[in-house]
Design an enzyme around this catalytic site. Sequence first.
Site, mmCIF file in Angstrom:
data_model
loop_
_atom_site.group_PDB
_atom_site.id
_atom_site.type_symbol
_atom_site.label_atom_id
_atom_site.label_comp_id
_atom_site.label_asym_id
_atom_site.label_seq_id
_atom_site.Cartn_x
_atom_site.Cartn_y
_atom_site.Cartn_z
ATOM 1 C CD GLU A 300 -36.441 -27.222 111.554
ATOM 2 O OE1 GLU A 300 -37.276 -27.697 110.793
ATOM 3 O OE2 GLU A 300 -35.779 -27.919 112.362
HETATM 4 C C1 TNX Z 1 -36.100 -30.467 109.269
HETATM 5 S S1 TNX Z 1 -34.639 -28.889 107.262
HETATM 6 C C2 TNX Z 1 -34.864 -30.368 109.852
HETATM 7 C C3 TNX Z 1 -34.351 -31.475 110.645
HETATM 8 C C4 TNX Z 1 -35.327 -32.600 110.741
HETATM 9 C C5 TNX Z 1 -36.018 -32.794 109.413
HETATM 10 C C6 TNX Z 1 -36.966 -33.945 109.361
HETATM 11 C C7 TNX Z 1 -33.699 -28.752 108.506
HETATM 12 C C8 TNX Z 1 -32.531 -27.941 108.319
HETATM 13 N N1 TNX Z 1 -34.003 -29.319 109.673
HETATM 14 O O1 TNX Z 1 -33.983 -31.020 111.916
HETATM 15 O O2 TNX Z 1 -34.662 -33.744 111.120
HETATM 16 O O3 TNX Z 1 -36.723 -31.631 109.086
HETATM 17 O O4 TNX Z 1 -37.306 -34.213 108.047
#
Ligand code: TNX
Length: 699
Positions: A300
């Site tokens: 992300e």
């Molecule tokens: C996605 S999937 C994230 C986390 C969040 C989560 C909440 C991923 C690698 N990162 O930073 O806490 O969703 O469900």
Amino acid sequence: MIVIFGSAQGAPLPLMPMPVKVVVGNGWLPIDSEFGVSISGSSDAGLRRAVERFTARVSRQTGIPLIGGKAAVFQVACREPGSDYPALGEDESYDLDVLASGARLQARTVTGVLRGFETFLQLIAPGPEGFSVPVVHIEDRPRFAWRGLLLDVSRHWIPVQVVQRNLDAMAAVKLNVFHWHLSDDQGFRVESRRFPRLHQLGSDGNFYTQAEVRQVVAYALERGIRVVPEFDMPGHTTAWLVGYPELGSSPGPYQIERKWGIFPAVLDPSHEATYSFLDALIGEMAALFPDPYFHIGGDEVDDAKWKRSTSIQAFAREHRLASSRDLQAYFNHRVEKILKKHGKIMVGWDEVLAPGLAPDTVIQSWRGPASLAEAAAKGHGAILSFGYYLDQLQPAGILYGIDPLDGPARNLNAPDAARILGGEACMWSEYVSAETVDSRIWPRMAAIAERFWSPPEMADADSMYQRLEPVSRWLQWTGVKHRENPELLLDRLAGGRPAEALHQLAAASEALGIEGRRDLRDNASRIPLNRFVDAALPESEGARRLERIVKRLPDDRAALPELRTIMAQWAECQTGLKATAEGNAALAEVLPLAANLAAVGRIGLAALKHIEENRPAPAGWAAAQIEALDRLEQPTAQVRLAAVRPVRLLVLAVPRRATAQSDHKLLKLRAFDAVTNVVVTLPQPFGTGQGGTSGPPWR
Ligand code: TNX
């Protein structure tokens, strides 16, 4: 492979994960104060400590002080000395034979002995002659080598003691990887001596000292658990930049994030100083964490700051990096070299998969089975996390139904499929605190642990649920407070007033997961997680038990009085709660929920009356009740009434006359729901195939 599981009484043995082979014999091995363990074969300090912990747990589970004496009751034969640190893919197999006269556990490795001990501990039960273990022959080994739990200690601080009790519970269900998500926008949680402003300015004072990190790593390794640290980069790094803004892609200043979501802070990949910083930091952290694998996150990344920076764009052009993806791939490549220099193998989320990635890099997939299979097909080790997001609070049955080798992975050839190393459940902690984390992990994690350990044919959700309840109770002996803390939270809400109705309401409710709590995204980390929803569990054992009972109607009418008692309690819930809630702001939001439960109880009582008197309901009655139940099931106070489900079944069990046409349609539809037991609306598969900057839809 033979799987025979069951006990003399017919109920399945409360084992989870279920071993590869279980053959139950006749009789029991009694556990008395003379119970003792002898070690043959290799015996080192690690094994002796494991035996000590084991006997202490036998004593704790039975309440019998063990004075020893019959040292030969349990013979442990371990063929090899223990290793300094558990290795990925090590032999964890064991054989366990319990006879009425004594037991024998054989394994090649100390880790195998540890796994066998847990199986034995799960088998101890009070029997006709006191505490005993059934006569049984067990052969066991894991299906996957990587069976993990991710714990996010950044969004909410999780102290060492809570980590340790969860490590005990992990070992109890034979998990072997603790993925420690140590840094994120909301906190950098490890003491750094090289860069002390990381923990000093980036953690609100909540960080693990290096001594504590060593303590946790040692604790885990004694339990056959590897510790994989994650330092998420280049995104998710706000907390780093508070103390070291010069590493950022924009000048700052930065402050610790108090909200949940994806944030613009991102390391500057064009700056040599970033890499010398990472070299020193990774060097320092690599020495703290003995595991060869080191997780760099990589998920992300918001590339807005990269796009807006003229120097970063100039750098990209100069290095022929056409997109932000390429820029991140360049960054990963540099970090990978640093990791290699410090003896580490890189692990990253889906987003790090890019051409030129070092072949030994392991990909952790949050995007789904397609990207998992893609990583494996491209030669990388791969771990599935998609579907195992504990923070969504899905029922155990849903989590249990997800298999790392399902979907596109089925089309992989054998060597590619073998690169799927296993899976990890993720406990993201946006809506989880040190008080509530145990109940968000357990007991559901045990069902996932079975998916990772047991043969794939072991997939019957009914059998899993039948074992999950005793296993959940047993897990309390490991020290996790998944059942205890929620009760305390309810008593705290009641403030010392009688709280029976409140406890009944909680037992009939299920907390909504991360998607259902979006209203708390802002100011998030400062909002206490002390509401009714935080005390409610992800899944109601009581509702499930009632569903089982109701499904046996009308043949098994013996349960009718019990059903009536429960429905009557529900019908009284609102009245009962009023006294507790009066003048108590924290319970105001719960009153409408109690009113709903009372309505559900009244529908249940009406249905029972028809069933008891074998009197058909008037035309249209069932359809109207089902509609009402649908409304009553809508979330209130961020929980859903699980009580609706058994009552819906009860309404459907009411004898009917020739039903009106409209009833037929509705009932057919509902009956389908009841049979398939689809009780939650599954969230959309998130992130599938999308770029790095967009998160799951609820964010
Ligand atoms: C996605 S999937 C994230 C986390 C969040 C989560 C909440 C991923 C690698 N990162 O930073 O806490 O969703 O469900």
